[in-house]
Design an enzyme around this catalytic site. Sequence first.
Site, short mmCIF file in Angstrom:
data_model
loop_
_atom_site.label_atom_id
_atom_site.label_comp_id
_atom_site.label_asym_id
_atom_site.label_seq_id
_atom_site.Cartn_x
_atom_site.Cartn_y
_atom_site.Cartn_z
N ALA A 64 0.72 -0.95 0.06
CA ALA A 64 0.05 0.07 -0.20
C ALA A 64 1.03 1.09 0.01
O ALA A 64 2.43 1.56 0.12
CB ALA A 64 -0.58 -0.12 1.19
N GLY A 107 0.14 -5.07 0.92
CA GLY A 107 -1.46 -4.54 0.15
C GLY A 107 -1.34 -5.26 -1.67
O GLY A 107 -2.46 -5.92 -2.32
N GLU A 110 -1.79 -9.79 -1.02
CA GLU A 110 -3.03 -9.13 -0.50
C GLU A 110 -4.36 -8.95 -2.13
O GLU A 110 -5.29 -9.55 -2.07
CB GLU A 110 -3.84 -8.06 0.10
N GLU A 130 3.79 -5.94 6.67
CA GLU A 130 3.13 -4.68 7.52
C GLU A 130 3.61 -4.84 9.17
O GLU A 130 2.89 -3.74 9.86
CB GLU A 130 1.71 -5.13 7.81
#
Length: 256
Positions: A64, A107, A110, A130
């Site tokens: 992200a 992300g 994911e 993360e």
Amino acid sequence: MANEIKTEVRDHIGIVRLNRPDKLNALNYVLMTQVIEALEQFDADSDIRCMLLTGDERAFAAGADINEMADASMIEMHHRNMFGRWVRIKNLHKPIVAAVSGYALGGGCELMMCCDIIIAAETARFGQPEINLGIIPGAGGTQRLTRAVGKAQAMDLILTGRMITAAEALAMGLISRVVPAEQWFDEALKVCRELCQKAPVALQLGKETVAKAFETTLTEGIEFEKKLFYMLFATDDQKEGMRAFQEKRQAIFAGR
């Protein structure tokens, strides 16, 4: 609004390419909005039979965009609901193939796990780092990763934040296939072309039934599978497929 993705159609394949190369395709609000909207448009297009989601050689997506959230408060994050739209990917009917080269982290990993078939270059790297930022995965990583690789491996990856190789990811069951580095996109495109030769309704129901296995009991899942199996006998494609088998020829599916 900046154009953070590129789209194209090849035959019956809708291709979505993440396009922030200077940021290793870091996922920001605009990019994810455009990705989801493009996939939904392809999903609604009767001429498209499957989708291909990819990045570039350096990264599928390296995570992200931290700059969007570094100074945010808990209330701001709650109101942004930045991952809320991701559920729309789960609601897509047509198969999504991911072509992965370089990094698929945080992300990016994911997003990759939202896809149905994952083709990765042997040089690709995966992980949920993360924890190194003082947070945990927030776009389904703790849930999808655990379902894909099991508790022991998910705990290892999420709590240590370490990266793994494509060979390790394949052995764990995180990805579908590993190919030579120079073939990562072409092989994924080949898989898409193969899917386009299959019966479209059966493809969609097959995807739906496998996804159901993660959200229900075995008994309920088998009952759901049985009903969809019977439903396919109302399609022209079922008649064509079985007739072609009997006549020893290639079936031609019309999606009806």
